[in-house]
Design a protein around this motif. Sequence first.
Motif, PDB file in Angstrom:
ATOM      1  N   UNK A   1       0.841  -1.195   0.000  1.00  0.00           N
ATOM      2  CA  UNK A   1       0.000   0.000   0.000  1.00  0.00           C
ATOM      3  C   UNK A   1       0.879   1.250   0.000  1.00  0.00           C
ATOM      4  N   UNK A   2       0.265   2.409  -0.098  1.00  0.00           N
ATOM      5  CA  UNK A   2       0.999   3.676  -0.031  1.00  0.00           C
ATOM      6  C   UNK A   2       0.786   4.359   1.325  1.00  0.00           C
ATOM      7  N   UNK A   3       0.512   3.587   2.358  1.00  0.00           N
ATOM      8  CA  UNK A   3       0.237   4.137   3.681  1.00  0.00           C
ATOM      9  C   UNK A   3       1.435   4.918   4.224  1.00  0.00           C
ATOM     10  N   UNK A   4       1.139   6.077   4.834  1.00  0.00           N
ATOM     11  CA  UNK A   4       2.185   6.954   5.357  1.00  0.00           C
ATOM     12  C   UNK A   4       1.911   7.288   6.816  1.00  0.00           C
ATOM     13  N   UNK A   5       2.961   7.746   7.505  1.00  0.00           N
ATOM     14  CA  UNK A   5       2.802   8.148   8.909  1.00  0.00           C
ATOM     15  C   UNK A   5       2.342   9.603   8.977  1.00  0.00           C
ATOM     16  N   UNK A   6       2.274  10.141  10.165  1.00  0.00           N
ATOM     17  CA  UNK A   6       1.793  11.505  10.356  1.00  0.00           C
ATOM     18  C   UNK A   6       2.662  12.561   9.719  1.00  0.00           C
ATOM     19  N   UNK A   7       3.925  12.227   9.427  1.00  0.00           N
ATOM     20  CA  UNK A   7       4.850  13.176   8.784  1.00  0.00           C
ATOM     21  C   UNK A   7       4.851  13.041   7.264  1.00  0.00           C
ATOM     22  N   UNK A   8       3.958  12.185   6.753  1.00  0.00           N
ATOM     23  CA  UNK A   8       3.863  12.015   5.307  1.00  0.00           C
ATOM     24  C   UNK A   8       4.885  11.058   4.738  1.00  0.00           C
ATOM     25  N   UNK A   9       5.596  10.330   5.600  1.00  0.00           N
ATOM     26  CA  UNK A   9       6.614   9.380   5.157  1.00  0.00           C
ATOM     27  C   UNK A   9       6.001   7.991   5.001  1.00  0.00           C
ATOM     28  N   UNK A  10       6.443   7.263   3.973  1.00  0.00           N
ATOM     29  CA  UNK A  10       5.940   5.912   3.773  1.00  0.00           C
ATOM     30  C   UNK A  10       6.281   5.041   4.981  1.00  0.00           C
ATOM     31  N   UNK A  11       5.341   4.203   5.391  1.00  0.00           N
ATOM     32  CA  UNK A  11       5.595   3.278   6.483  1.00  0.00           C
ATOM     33  C   UNK A  11       6.607   2.226   6.036  1.00  0.00           C
ATOM     34  N   UNK A  12       7.247   1.526   6.967  1.00  0.00           N
ATOM     35  CA  UNK A  12       8.196   0.463   6.599  1.00  0.00           C
ATOM     36  C   UNK A  12       7.538  -0.573   5.700  1.00  0.00           C
ATOM     37  N   UNK A  13       8.348  -1.221   4.850  1.00  0.00           N
ATOM     38  CA  UNK A  13       7.827  -2.196   3.890  1.00  0.00           C
ATOM     39  C   UNK A  13       6.957  -3.252   4.555  1.00  0.00           C
ATOM     40  N   UNK A  14       7.419  -3.782   5.691  1.00  0.00           N
ATOM     41  CA  UNK A  14       6.682  -4.870   6.336  1.00  0.00           C
ATOM     42  C   UNK A  14       5.296  -4.438   6.806  1.00  0.00           C
TER      43      UNK A  14
ATOM     44  N   UNK B   1      12.354  -6.869   2.810  1.00  0.00           N
ATOM     45  CA  UNK B   1      13.142  -6.686   1.608  1.00  0.00           C
ATOM     46  C   UNK B   1      14.581  -6.350   1.975  1.00  0.00           C
ATOM     47  N   UNK B   2      15.437  -6.310   0.947  1.00  0.00           N
ATOM     48  CA  UNK B   2      16.850  -6.016   1.154  1.00  0.00           C
ATOM     49  C   UNK B   2      17.039  -4.590   1.672  1.00  0.00           C
ATOM     50  N   UNK B   3      17.978  -4.429   2.634  1.00  0.00           N
ATOM     51  CA  UNK B   3      18.303  -3.088   3.124  1.00  0.00           C
ATOM     52  C   UNK B   3      18.942  -2.279   2.001  1.00  0.00           C
ATOM     53  N   UNK B   4      18.815  -0.950   2.064  1.00  0.00           N
ATOM     54  CA  UNK B   4      19.327  -0.097   1.000  1.00  0.00           C
ATOM     55  C   UNK B   4      20.853  -0.084   0.984  1.00  0.00           C
TER      56      UNK B   4
END
Length: 204
Positions: free
Chosen positions: A63-76, A192-195
């Motif tokens: 999904x494209x779910x984000x936190x309160x700061x507008x950042x994407x949540x972790x992949x998991x 997923x793989x770390x960056x």
Amino acid sequence: MYIRIKPYLDIVLSIVALLILWPVFLIVAVVLALELRGSPFFVQDRPGYKGEIFSMIKFKTMTDDRNGRGELLPDEDRLTRLGRFVRLLSLDEIPQLVNVLRGEMSLVGPRPLLIEYLPLYDAHQRRRHDVKPGITGWAQVNGRNQATWKRRFDDDVWYVDNVSFGLDAKIILMTIAKVFKRDGVTTIEGTTKSKFRGPESLND
């Protein structure tokens, strides 16, 4: 000689694969669209041959779910239940057959990574772009996401130096076996793989 016929072989095999897999393609696309309530496709610019940018297509599993700061949540946290199943069977890679037909990818080659990694590569790592990126590759059948970045880059460059029909056939057969074994899709630590962050993350 093989390098010259490889693009034509890619096209023929991709057409055959799409003809065989189109019912799976359609079912996955419809079910993901219903679950995500939107497009079932994930399109992202990636570097290809010689670093040329192209738009890679995959089935969307998060999904494209984000936190309160507008950042994407972790992949998991964004990976859906169906998305996890699709990834487990590597069905999310099927749309990349379209990239192969467009001449942007090969069936076998180093996986296309993120554009942000380009300035981080040294001369050795940059050689992974001396061939077209692939849907599967030597690094993927030798650890996939569980291998360290150093191992993945070394495997990619080894493939560039040893590409042949026999090696490609071996990689495709090993990929099929790994899909059925559901081997190496996720890392030990997470989804997923770390960056890649440069030299300091080679052993990640």
